[in-house]
Design a protein around this motif. Structure first.
Motif, mmCIF file in Angstrom:
data_model
loop_
_atom_site.group_PDB
_atom_site.id
_atom_site.type_symbol
_atom_site.label_atom_id
_atom_site.label_comp_id
_atom_site.label_asym_id
_atom_site.label_seq_id
_atom_site.Cartn_x
_atom_site.Cartn_y
_atom_site.Cartn_z
ATOM 1 N N THR A 106 -1.953 -39.926 15.519
ATOM 2 C CA THR A 106 -1.840 -38.526 15.913
ATOM 3 C C THR A 106 -2.731 -38.249 17.110
ATOM 4 O OG1 THR A 106 -3.620 -37.861 14.413
ATOM 5 C CG2 THR A 106 -1.368 -37.762 13.549
ATOM 6 N N ARG A 157 -5.371 -35.728 18.289
ATOM 7 C CA ARG A 157 -6.246 -34.709 17.709
ATOM 8 C C ARG A 157 -6.279 -33.475 18.587
ATOM 9 N NH1 ARG A 157 -11.574 -36.790 14.992
ATOM 10 N NH2 ARG A 157 -11.749 -34.561 15.153
ATOM 11 N N ALA A 217 -4.670 -33.275 10.910
ATOM 12 C CA ALA A 217 -5.011 -34.559 11.524
ATOM 13 C C ALA A 217 -4.678 -34.585 13.004
ATOM 14 C CB ALA A 217 -4.274 -35.694 10.804
ATOM 15 N N GLY A 218 -3.744 -33.755 13.431
ATOM 16 C CA GLY A 218 -3.331 -33.708 14.831
ATOM 17 C C GLY A 218 -1.844 -33.465 14.933
#
Length: 146
Positions: free
Chosen positions: A31, A33, A42-43
């Protein structure tokens, strides 16, 4: 009346989500961010040209954050009006559950995680916690992430 659930593991526990709420299951991908989002976001990832916010389900449930690896999966589902990915340890199976097999979660001193559960069901030799997707987020943090 019966319903089908996809079962999966998070933090060594078995959860289920109604199969009709799942858009797809993806292999883990890193992911990106974002700043100033809740700790459990988490993103974001690219889902065929769409920015998809990804939630660390373990962190959202109040458990230790996930250290994602290629063995993890992302379950893409709809939370309110926003598509969202949920990081899970592994996806297990599709199970059929009769509506009367779903029991309400017990009352506890700390009901914060219980609010995320629609109910519990004993399936084979496992206790499956059925997630109430609507309780995972009110949509505001996902709008910031997308």
């Amino acid at each position: 009346m019966h319903r089908e659930l996809i079962t999966f593991e998070v933090g060594g526990q078995v959860f289920g989500i109604d199969i009709m709420a799942i858009r797809e299951i993806r292999a883990w991908s890193p992911t990106t961010r974002l700043p100033r989002v809740p700790h459990y976001v988490a993103g974001v990832v690219n889902l065929r040209g769409t920015v998809l916010p990804v939630i660390d389900l373990a962190a959202r449930l109040g458990w230790e954050s996930t250290e994602p690896s290629p063995r993890h999966a992302i379950i893409v589902t709809q939370l309110g009006s926003q598509a969202c990915g949920l990081i899970v340890d592994s996806v297990s199976d599709i199970v059929t559950l009769s509506n009367d097999a779903l029991q309400p979660p017990p009352s506890t001193a700390n009901d914060s995680i219980i609010t995320f559960l629609e109910g519990l069901a004993a399936i084979e030799d496992k206790m499956v916690m059925v997630l109430a997707l609507g309780a995972l987020g009110d949509g505001n943090e996902f709008g910031e992430a997308a």
